[in-house]
Design a protein around this motif. Structure first.
Motif: not given
Length: 58
Positions: A1-13
């Motif tokens: 779940m944290l891996g998906i959150a990290a991917a979303v945060l990288f995409f937003v950045a």
């Protein structure tokens, strides 16, 4: 779940950086990228991987 959150945060950045959106200091692309790295580090460390119950032995 944290891996998906990290991917979303990288995409937003990436979107903030690519679109050159003016944000305040809290939501800058660098800070969001650091949050993504933190979530990725926690994912690799095994935090948030799932719920493991006790195994019963007979």
């Amino acid at each position: 779940m944290l891996g998906i959150a990290a991917a979303v945060l990288f995409f937003v950045a990436f979107l903030i950086n690519a679109a050159e959106i003016a944000t305040n200091d809290v939501f800058s692309s660098g800070n969001i990228m650091l949050l993504g790295l933190t979530a990725l580090a926690l994912h690799v460390a095994g935090v948030g991987g799932g719920w493991a119950g006790r195994a019963r032995r007979r």
